[in-house]
Design an enzyme around this catalytic site. Structure first.
Site, PDB file in Angstrom:
ATOM      1  N   GLU A   1       0.694  -1.174   0.025  1.00 34.53           N
ATOM      2  CA  GLU A   1       0.167  -0.067   0.002  1.00 34.53           C
ATOM      3  C   GLU A   1       0.796   1.245  -0.004  1.00 34.53           C
ATOM      4  O   GLU A   1       0.675   2.338  -0.864  1.00 34.53           O
ATOM      5  CB  GLU A   1      -0.945   0.162   1.187  1.00 34.53           C
ATOM      6  CG  GLU A   1      -1.894  -1.338   1.252  1.00 34.53           C
ATOM      7  CD  GLU A   1      -1.448  -2.225   1.970  1.00 34.53           C
ATOM      8  OE1 GLU A   1      -1.996  -2.876   2.615  1.00 34.53           O
ATOM      9  OE2 GLU A   1      -0.298  -2.518   1.935  1.00 34.53           O
TER      10      GLU A   1
ATOM     11  N   ALA B   1      14.861 -45.184  -6.524  1.00 34.72           N
ATOM     12  CA  ALA B   1      16.419 -45.617  -6.762  1.00 34.72           C
ATOM     13  C   ALA B   1      16.278 -46.812  -7.380  1.00 34.72           C
ATOM     14  O   ALA B   1      15.368 -47.685  -7.285  1.00 34.72           O
ATOM     15  CB  ALA B   1      17.186 -45.640  -5.549  1.00 34.72           C
TER      16      ALA B   1
END
Length: 351
Positions: free
Chosen positions: A56, A167
């Site tokens: 603002e 993996a």
């Protein structure tokens, strides 16, 4: 066009502006657009991070003439704050400038910073809440969740093959996914306050846990690396050279970990591994979202992305909904949220 349509367009612009600010850190992304009486945009601003002027004030400072604020409308993505921290209260700045009307999307959940709307109304300013509220809330969802609940928003991430392996059978995992997916991970790391792994990941992979660009250079914003586990981190581990320092957490109390990170103003936690730690967060119901980077490959073997999470029969399955599906090179990113979410639950007695 009606004033409502002008304001909705301005709010879309304010949300867009807010994304120019950093996602990293304790403060939310906020944007502000100021409209004159005809609905024309006369100034814009956004928050650039902790310790800087709020959106603002940035917008007010961007006016070609401060006198233009008199009778104007401020359109803000978040309720103007009503407290003095490293900067002054935005509610008072808007009042002093002579703003006639304030439109905001999302109420400020902060115990100390909220109350701006009430202060503005007390000063005779027209206030409207909730314009594009859902869109603006989504834009700051991790921060908003952390502030409403009192603990960080938790993202659990893994990369896997089509058959759910992280993996190969011998433990090798570099790389399952391609460069585009890995770049996306580093971007998301940089937007998080902390990156959490288990000691098993540190011992097996020796990761640096930094956020890096495509050329391997560290990004400006770095998450705090957190290593969970009772085994000590070896003194020659790369993570110990991390620019943000390292937190070693030798406990299995994950809610306690999140509470301690909240005390450090961490709003967003990025859990990267491995399967044991990811499963612990999922089993405890602490994941606000799951990111799965899915590669078009098959690995087989025992090393799955998730291990035991307390599901013993199909009726106990942990249900999620897909929130986003995105192609990243040859890979696909799946973003899912739990159907039974504690995202906006609170740990505060009086809320």
């Amino acid at each position: 066009m009606t004033s409502q349509s002008h304001e909705a367009d301005a709010m879309r612009r304010a949300i867009e502006l807010s994304r120019r600010g950093p996602a990293h850190g304790p403060n939310p992304r906020v944007g502000c657009v100021i409209l004159d009486a005809s609905g024309r945009v006369i100034a814009e601003g956004w928050h650039r991070g902790r310790g800087t002027a709020h959106a603002e004030v940035r917008a007010l400072d961007a006016l070609s003439d401060r006198a233009l604020a008199a009778g104007a409308t401020a359109v803000v993505t978040l309720e103007p704050c009503n407290h003095t921290g490293s900067t002054g209260p935005c509610s008072e700045a808007l009042i002093a400038a002579g703003i006639d009307r304030v439109v905001y999307a999302v109420a400020d959940p902060g115990a100390s910073s909220s109350g701006g709307a009430q202060r503005l109304r007390a000063a005779g300013i027209q206030v409207e809440e909730g314009v594009l509220g859902d869109e603006a809330a989504e834009n700051i969802r991790p921060w908003l969740t952390a502030m409403r609940r009192g603990t960080p928003f938790v993202t659990v991430k893994w990369a896997s093959s089509l058959d759910g392996r992280v993996a190969a059978a011998d433990g090798s995992s570099r790389w399952i996914t391609g460069a585009a997916a890995r770049a996306d991970v580093h971007r998301r790391r940089a937007e998080s306050g902390a990156i959490v792994v288990g000691t098993g990941t540190v011992l097996a992979d020796d990761p640096s846990l930094t956020a890096r660009d495509a050329d391997g250079r560290p990004l400006d914003d770095q998450p705090i690396p957190v290593v969970v586990g009772r085994r000590s981190v070896p003194r020659d581990s790369r993570v110990l050279a991390h620019p943000a320092g390292v937190i070693e957490y030798p406990h299995r109390d994950l809610p306690g970990l999140l509470a301690s990170l909240a005390e450090r103003d961490v709003r967003h936690v990025f859990v990267e591994g491995g399967p044991t730690l990811a499963s612990a967060f999922l089993a405890a119901g602490l994941a606000d979202e799951v990111l799965v980077y899915l590669a078009p490959t098959l690995l087989g073997g025992p090393l799955t992305a998730v291990t035991e999470i307390g599901v013993h029969t199909i009726s106990e399955q942990a249900r999620f909904r897909f929130d986003q599906v995105e192609a990243l090179g040859d890979d696909v990113l799946l973003v899912a949220r739990p159907l039974c979410s504690t995202e906006f639950a609170t740990t505060k007695e009086d809320d």
